[in-house]
Design a protein around this motif. Structure first.
Motif, short mmCIF file in Angstrom:
data_model
loop_
_atom_site.label_atom_id
_atom_site.label_comp_id
_atom_site.label_asym_id
_atom_site.label_seq_id
_atom_site.Cartn_x
_atom_site.Cartn_y
_atom_site.Cartn_z
N ARG A 28 -12.54 -30.72 -2.79
CA ARG A 28 -11.79 -30.26 -1.62
C ARG A 28 -12.68 -30.09 -0.38
O ARG A 28 -12.26 -30.42 0.73
CB ARG A 28 -11.11 -28.93 -1.92
CG ARG A 28 -10.00 -28.98 -2.95
CD ARG A 28 -9.25 -27.66 -3.03
NE ARG A 28 -10.13 -26.54 -3.35
CZ ARG A 28 -10.51 -25.61 -2.49
NH1 ARG A 28 -10.08 -25.66 -1.23
NH2 ARG A 28 -11.31 -24.63 -2.85
N LYS A 66 -7.27 -23.19 1.55
CA LYS A 66 -6.22 -24.08 2.04
C LYS A 66 -6.74 -25.49 2.36
O LYS A 66 -5.95 -26.40 2.60
CB LYS A 66 -5.59 -23.48 3.31
CG LYS A 66 -4.99 -22.10 3.13
CD LYS A 66 -3.78 -22.14 2.23
CE LYS A 66 -2.97 -20.84 2.29
NZ LYS A 66 -3.71 -19.66 1.84
N LEU A 67 -8.06 -25.64 2.43
CA LEU A 67 -8.65 -26.94 2.76
C LEU A 67 -8.54 -27.89 1.57
O LEU A 67 -8.58 -27.47 0.42
CB LEU A 67 -10.13 -26.76 3.13
CG LEU A 67 -10.41 -26.00 4.43
CD1 LEU A 67 -11.90 -25.74 4.57
CD2 LEU A 67 -9.89 -26.77 5.63
N TRP A 123 -14.54 -33.37 1.99
CA TRP A 123 -13.96 -33.21 3.33
C TRP A 123 -15.04 -33.18 4.40
O TRP A 123 -14.91 -33.84 5.43
CB TRP A 123 -13.13 -31.94 3.35
CG TRP A 123 -12.40 -31.66 4.63
CD1 TRP A 123 -11.36 -32.37 5.14
CD2 TRP A 123 -12.68 -30.61 5.55
NE1 TRP A 123 -10.94 -31.81 6.34
CE2 TRP A 123 -11.74 -30.72 6.61
CE3 TRP A 123 -13.60 -29.58 5.59
CZ2 TRP A 123 -11.73 -29.86 7.69
CZ3 TRP A 123 -13.58 -28.70 6.65
CH2 TRP A 123 -12.66 -28.84 7.70
N ALA A 166 -5.97 -29.50 3.07
CA ALA A 166 -4.61 -29.72 3.53
C ALA A 166 -4.34 -29.04 4.86
O ALA A 166 -3.70 -29.61 5.75
CB ALA A 166 -3.61 -29.22 2.48
N ARG A 167 -4.85 -27.80 5.02
CA ARG A 167 -4.58 -27.04 6.24
C ARG A 167 -5.83 -26.34 6.71
O ARG A 167 -6.64 -25.89 5.91
CB ARG A 167 -3.47 -26.00 6.00
CG ARG A 167 -2.07 -26.57 5.89
CD ARG A 167 -1.06 -25.44 5.87
NE ARG A 167 -1.14 -24.67 4.62
CZ ARG A 167 -0.70 -23.42 4.50
NH1 ARG A 167 -0.18 -22.78 5.55
NH2 ARG A 167 -0.78 -22.79 3.35
N THR A 168 -5.98 -26.25 8.03
CA THR A 168 -7.10 -25.53 8.63
C THR A 168 -6.54 -24.27 9.27
O THR A 168 -5.95 -24.31 10.35
CB THR A 168 -7.82 -26.39 9.69
OG1 THR A 168 -8.27 -27.60 9.08
CG2 THR A 168 -9.02 -25.64 10.26
N THR A 169 -6.67 -23.15 8.57
CA THR A 169 -6.14 -21.89 9.07
C THR A 169 -7.22 -20.81 8.99
O THR A 169 -8.10 -20.86 8.13
CB THR A 169 -4.92 -21.44 8.24
OG1 THR A 169 -5.31 -21.29 6.86
CG2 THR A 169 -3.80 -22.44 8.33
#
Length: 346
Positions: free
Chosen positions: A197, A19-20, A201, A22-25
């Motif tokens: 990605r 998901k990275l 990052w 865009a989102r940290t889950t």
């Protein structure tokens, strides 16, 4: 640095790297099956991180085995360990972690609570050890980096691929911490873009200048003198120094040799497989063709097939040095690796 994985009470929390950025889950894993899912789908990836995840997953497996007879319990646990071992064949740290946990079980207490606590402590120790090893590796590798340098990387071998700090990016971090003026070129790394990605990052988050380049631009960039050295990670290193790493690494090494650019591999000694004489014998995972046949909304022509090896093998003669937690190892690697592994066992 956001943790890659950690214990939260009796649950293994794994950062979902798919998901990275865009989102940290995080994925909450309450059983070994869920940890294996994370390993197979690349929610967690990178040899050191996979090793720690495997150890944590085996703690969950141990907890799930309810047999009271110690011998039958150990037999069931060993069967579960072999399921974990098969999750990803190329990353040798997975098998290394499984063997380390199995060795504990051989002399574990008969009391189930004590046995489980022993395995849990071992998984926590492996996580802490990995971070310490990466920091030591970074200090050794930073000595190879000029005061001003542009470092080209491939895939992601940062804190996200480990318990923390990173292998190849650990060298970058340590060089920056030493006051050196570092820039990074991150290969995008097709087909899953771990460089674009994840590496980009991490570097942006650290405040280290980074530029993303397509994999095919490596030769052009080196021919213009834009790369001072290459540092990559490894999923398995054979006894002769052949290196299995994310697909495309071999191409980087070839271009580096053509242009006189040092090509370094940063990996812990746990990634060195002395039982595998050469890279020809390293199993290479073939992944889902869909990863190659579709990209950014576009698809390959109907009827086209795909070749999707997840890794390639860089021959040892293209490797300038291997950076480990005990120092920088030079050719001939069959000697330097054997000596370093022997030292680590004393």
């Amino acid at each position: 640095m956001i943790p890659t994985l950690y214990w939260q009470d009796d649950v293994v929390m794994i950062l979902d790297q798919r998901k990275l950025p865009a989102r940290t889950t995080f994925i909450a894993c309450r059983d070994m099956k869920r940890v294996i899912y994370c390993i197979k789908t690349l929610a967690v990836r990178g040899a050191p991180a996979i090793g720690v995840a495997a150890a944590m997953g085996l703690v969950l497996a141990a907890k799930a085995v309810k047999l009271k007879d110690p011998a039958k319990w150990a037999e069931r646990f060993r069967a579960q360990a072999e399921v974990m071992r098969a999750a990803r064949p190329t990353a040798v740290n997975l098998g290394w972690a499984v063997d380390r946990m199995l060795a504990l079980v051989a002399g574990a207490p008969e009391d189930p609570a004590e046995r489980l606590a022993l395995l849990r402590r071992e998984s926590e120790m492996m996580l802490a050890e990995d971070v310490a090893i990466n920091r030591a590796m970074g200090r050794h590798g930073a000595k190879l980096v000029p005061k001003r340098a542009t470092i080209l990387t491939h895939c992601n071998a940062g804190s996200l691929a480990t318990g923390g700090y990173g292998t190849a990016l650990g060298v970058v971090r340590a060089a920056a911490e030493a006051g050196k003026q570092i820039k990074v070129i991150a290969d995008e790394t097709r087909p899953l873009l771990q460089g674009a990605r994840l590496t980009a990052w991490e570097m942006v988050d650290e405040g280290i200048p980074v530029a993303v380049a397509v994999d095919g631009a490596v030769g052009a960039l080196m021919s213009k003198g834009l790369v001072d050295l290459c540092v990559v990670g490894a999923d398995r290193i054979a006894a002769n120094g052949d290196v299995a790493n994310k697909i495309g690494t071999f191409n980087v090494a070839l271009q580096a040799r053509r242009h006189g650019v040092p090509f370094y591999v940063a990996a812990p000694l746990s990634t060195v497989d002395m039982d595998t004489p050469s890279g020809d014998l390293i199993p290479i995972e073939e992944r889902d063709p869909a990863e190659v046949l579709a990209f950014a909304g576009s698809r390959a022509a109907p009827g086209a097939e795909a070749l999707n090896p997840a890794f390639d093998v860089t021959p040892n003669d293209l490797v300038s040095a291997i950076i480990t937690e005990v120092g920088v190892l030079r050719p001939p690697f069959n000697r330097s690796l054997a000596a370093a592994k022997a030292q680590s066992l004393t």
